[in-house]
Design a protein around this motif. Structure first.
Motif, mmCIF file in Angstrom:
data_model
loop_
_atom_site.group_PDB
_atom_site.id
_atom_site.type_symbol
_atom_site.label_atom_id
_atom_site.label_comp_id
_atom_site.label_asym_id
_atom_site.label_seq_id
_atom_site.Cartn_x
_atom_site.Cartn_y
_atom_site.Cartn_z
ATOM 1 N N GLU A 17 0.847 -1.198 0.000
ATOM 2 C CA GLU A 17 0.000 0.000 0.000
ATOM 3 C C GLU A 17 0.883 1.249 0.000
ATOM 4 O OE1 GLU A 17 -3.230 0.470 -0.186
ATOM 5 O OE2 GLU A 17 -4.271 -1.327 0.520
ATOM 6 N N LEU A 18 1.926 1.216 0.830
ATOM 7 C CA LEU A 18 2.852 2.340 0.892
ATOM 8 C C LEU A 18 3.609 2.486 -0.415
ATOM 9 C CD1 LEU A 18 4.365 4.605 2.349
ATOM 10 C CD2 LEU A 18 5.872 2.861 3.338
ATOM 11 N N LEU A 19 4.059 1.363 -0.989
ATOM 12 C CA LEU A 19 4.801 1.419 -2.241
ATOM 13 C C LEU A 19 3.938 1.999 -3.363
ATOM 14 C CD1 LEU A 19 7.331 0.817 -3.864
ATOM 15 C CD2 LEU A 19 6.503 -1.526 -4.185
ATOM 16 N N ALA A 20 2.661 1.631 -3.391
ATOM 17 C CA ALA A 20 1.765 2.163 -4.411
ATOM 18 C C ALA A 20 1.604 3.674 -4.254
ATOM 19 C CB ALA A 20 0.402 1.468 -4.321
ATOM 20 N N GLY A 21 1.404 4.132 -3.022
ATOM 21 C CA GLY A 21 1.277 5.566 -2.786
ATOM 22 C C GLY A 21 2.559 6.314 -3.070
ATOM 23 N N LEU A 22 3.687 5.700 -2.714
ATOM 24 C CA LEU A 22 4.998 6.287 -2.995
ATOM 25 C C LEU A 22 5.216 6.432 -4.493
ATOM 26 C CD1 LEU A 22 8.031 6.956 -2.476
ATOM 27 C CD2 LEU A 22 8.425 4.503 -2.227
ATOM 28 N N THR A 23 4.890 5.379 -5.241
ATOM 29 C CA THR A 23 5.044 5.400 -6.693
ATOM 30 C C THR A 23 4.184 6.498 -7.308
ATOM 31 O OG1 THR A 23 5.523 3.032 -6.753
ATOM 32 C CG2 THR A 23 4.782 4.044 -8.803
ATOM 33 N N ALA A 24 2.942 6.584 -6.862
ATOM 34 C CA ALA A 24 2.035 7.604 -7.386
ATOM 35 C C ALA A 24 2.565 9.004 -7.102
ATOM 36 C CB ALA A 24 0.651 7.424 -6.773
ATOM 37 N N MET A 103 2.513 9.622 4.937
ATOM 38 C CA MET A 103 1.932 8.409 4.367
ATOM 39 C C MET A 103 2.489 7.167 5.047
ATOM 40 S SD MET A 103 2.177 7.114 0.413
ATOM 41 C CE MET A 103 1.932 8.798 -0.173
ATOM 42 N N ALA A 104 3.802 7.135 5.254
ATOM 43 C CA ALA A 104 4.431 5.974 5.885
ATOM 44 C C ALA A 104 3.957 5.801 7.320
ATOM 45 C CB ALA A 104 5.952 6.120 5.844
ATOM 46 N N SER A 105 3.829 6.911 8.028
ATOM 47 C CA SER A 105 3.364 6.855 9.408
ATOM 48 C C SER A 105 1.939 6.309 9.480
ATOM 49 C CB SER A 105 3.430 8.245 10.044
ATOM 50 O OG SER A 105 2.965 8.224 11.378
ATOM 51 N N ALA A 106 1.082 6.754 8.537
ATOM 52 C CA ALA A 106 -0.304 6.290 8.516
ATOM 53 C C ALA A 106 -0.381 4.810 8.149
ATOM 54 C CB ALA A 106 -1.121 7.133 7.533
ATOM 55 N N CYS A 107 0.377 4.404 7.140
ATOM 56 C CA CYS A 107 0.352 3.008 6.705
ATOM 57 C C CYS A 107 0.833 2.068 7.807
ATOM 58 C CB CYS A 107 1.210 2.823 5.452
ATOM 59 S SG CYS A 107 0.468 3.470 3.935
ATOM 60 N N SER A 108 1.782 2.519 8.600
ATOM 61 C CA SER A 108 2.294 1.679 9.687
ATOM 62 C C SER A 108 1.225 1.428 10.744
ATOM 63 C CB SER A 108 3.527 2.333 10.332
ATOM 64 O OG SER A 108 3.160 3.509 11.042
ATOM 65 N N GLY A 110 -1.998 1.037 9.785
ATOM 66 C CA GLY A 110 -3.119 0.420 9.099
ATOM 67 C C GLY A 110 -4.056 1.397 8.428
ATOM 68 N N ASP A 111 -3.651 2.651 8.316
ATOM 69 C CA ASP A 111 -4.470 3.676 7.668
ATOM 70 C C ASP A 111 -3.902 3.918 6.269
ATOM 71 O OD1 ASP A 111 -5.862 5.878 6.811
ATOM 72 O OD2 ASP A 111 -5.219 7.213 8.436
ATOM 73 N N PHE A 112 -4.627 3.476 5.241
ATOM 74 C CA PHE A 112 -4.137 3.571 3.867
ATOM 75 C C PHE A 112 -4.857 4.645 3.057
ATOM 76 C CE2 PHE A 112 -4.055 -1.071 5.047
ATOM 77 C CZ PHE A 112 -2.734 -1.053 5.498
ATOM 78 N N GLU A 113 -5.618 5.492 3.726
ATOM 79 C CA GLU A 113 -6.431 6.476 3.012
ATOM 80 C C GLU A 113 -5.573 7.419 2.180
ATOM 81 O OE1 GLU A 113 -8.562 10.056 2.053
ATOM 82 O OE2 GLU A 113 -6.916 9.951 3.517
ATOM 83 N N LEU A 114 -4.493 7.942 2.736
ATOM 84 C CA LEU A 114 -3.649 8.881 2.006
ATOM 85 C C LEU A 114 -2.950 8.184 0.842
ATOM 86 C CD1 LEU A 114 -2.280 11.572 1.534
ATOM 87 C CD2 LEU A 114 -0.630 11.012 3.345
ATOM 88 N N ALA A 115 -2.420 6.996 1.061
ATOM 89 C CA ALA A 115 -1.730 6.263 -0.009
ATOM 90 C C ALA A 115 -2.681 5.989 -1.172
ATOM 91 C CB ALA A 115 -1.169 4.947 0.533
ATOM 92 N N ARG A 116 -3.895 5.587 -0.864
ATOM 93 C CA ARG A 116 -4.862 5.300 -1.919
ATOM 94 C C ARG A 116 -5.317 6.573 -2.621
ATOM 95 N NH1 ARG A 116 -8.350 0.781 1.538
ATOM 96 N NH2 ARG A 116 -6.734 -0.846 1.472
ATOM 97 N N ARG A 117 -5.401 7.663 -1.880
ATOM 98 C CA ARG A 117 -5.788 8.930 -2.508
ATOM 99 C C ARG A 117 -4.717 9.408 -3.474
ATOM 100 N NH1 ARG A 117 -5.834 13.691 0.862
ATOM 101 N NH2 ARG A 117 -6.363 12.218 2.529
ATOM 102 N N MET A 118 -3.438 9.177 -3.130
ATOM 103 C CA MET A 118 -2.366 9.565 -4.036
ATOM 104 C C MET A 118 -2.408 8.753 -5.320
ATOM 105 S SD MET A 118 -1.112 12.032 -2.422
ATOM 106 C CE MET A 118 0.234 12.431 -3.515
#
Length: 225
Positions: A17-24, A103-108, A110-118
């Motif tokens: 999830e983090l990698l996807a948001g990072l890539t975006a 984003m990394a702090s949220a994903c750690s 279990g919150d993926f909202e920001l990563a998915r929004r990116m």
């Protein structure tokens, strides 16, 4: 039981999830996109961008915890200057670092909202650049206009497509020479290069020209939450 396998993609792990948001986020960074497309880093520009993504993901998921946003921004600024000869003065490295750390702090947690929004924002931008419209479904409901658009518009790519392949996929991109050293990691000191001395017939040593730093007027960074 159905004899056909389910078409529903498997859920992503928190790391993916983090990698996807990072890539975006990196794909929407105009400075990095221009540096790669125009090969400011030479034939290895695509490889350097891919190395940057993997290095960032490694740092953001390290056991010691999420890095400091200011330090990460400084590392991005230095990397862009030394690897792509791009001197950024628009504050975008700090902006990118701030988004990634949050984003990394949220994903750690279990919150993926920001990563998915990116990822969603990157897909909207991709479709806009390609002259397409994207139908987005919000909380399971679509308007009549959305129904009409969905008949012809491409659906957003799944986040899984942001976890594989090259950061800037381009099969026609020039390949780095086989003897090219691997791109260095983000934050790693640039190795000192031995400068070959050139002495002319009169015994005077030629002075190597200084490497220029690009200060092209890039479009404003459009990476936002």
């Amino acid at each position: 039981m159905s004899q056909f396998a389910s078409s529903t993609p498997a859920p992503l792990t928190p790391s993916d999830e983090l990698l996807a948001g990072l890539t975006a986020t990196l794909r929407r960074w105009s400075a990095l996109r221009a540096a790669v497309s125009d090969q400011w880093g030479g034939p290895s520009s695509h490889a350097k961008a891919d190395s940057l993504r993997l290095s960032l993901h490694s740092q953001l998921t390290a056991a010691r915890g999420v890095p400091d946003a200011r330090d990460l921004g400084d590392d991005l600024l230095i990397y862009m200057e030394e690897e792509f000869s791009c001197q950024l003065e628009d504050g975008s490295p700090a902006d990118i670092a701030g988004i990634l750390v949050e984003m990394a702090s949220a994903c750690s947690k279990g919150d993926f909202e920001l990563a998915r929004r990116m990822v969603q924002n990157a897909e909207l931008e991709r479709a806009s650049l390609e002259g397409n419209k994207v139908a987005l479904q919000v909380e399971g409901e679509m308007s009549d206009d959305d129904d009409e658009m969905a008949d012809t518009a491409p659906a957003p790519q799944p986040a899984a497509s942001y976890t594989a392949g090259s950061l800037f996929a381009d099969p026609a991109a020039p390949q780095a020479p086989a003897n090219q050293p691997p791109p260095r990691q983000l934050g790693e000191a640039k190795p000192a290069r031995e400068v070959e001395r050139v002495v002319d017939e009169d015994g005077f040593e030629a002075v190597a020209p200084r490497r220029s730093r690009r200060k092209e007027k890039l479009p404003p960074s459009n990476v936002a939450f």
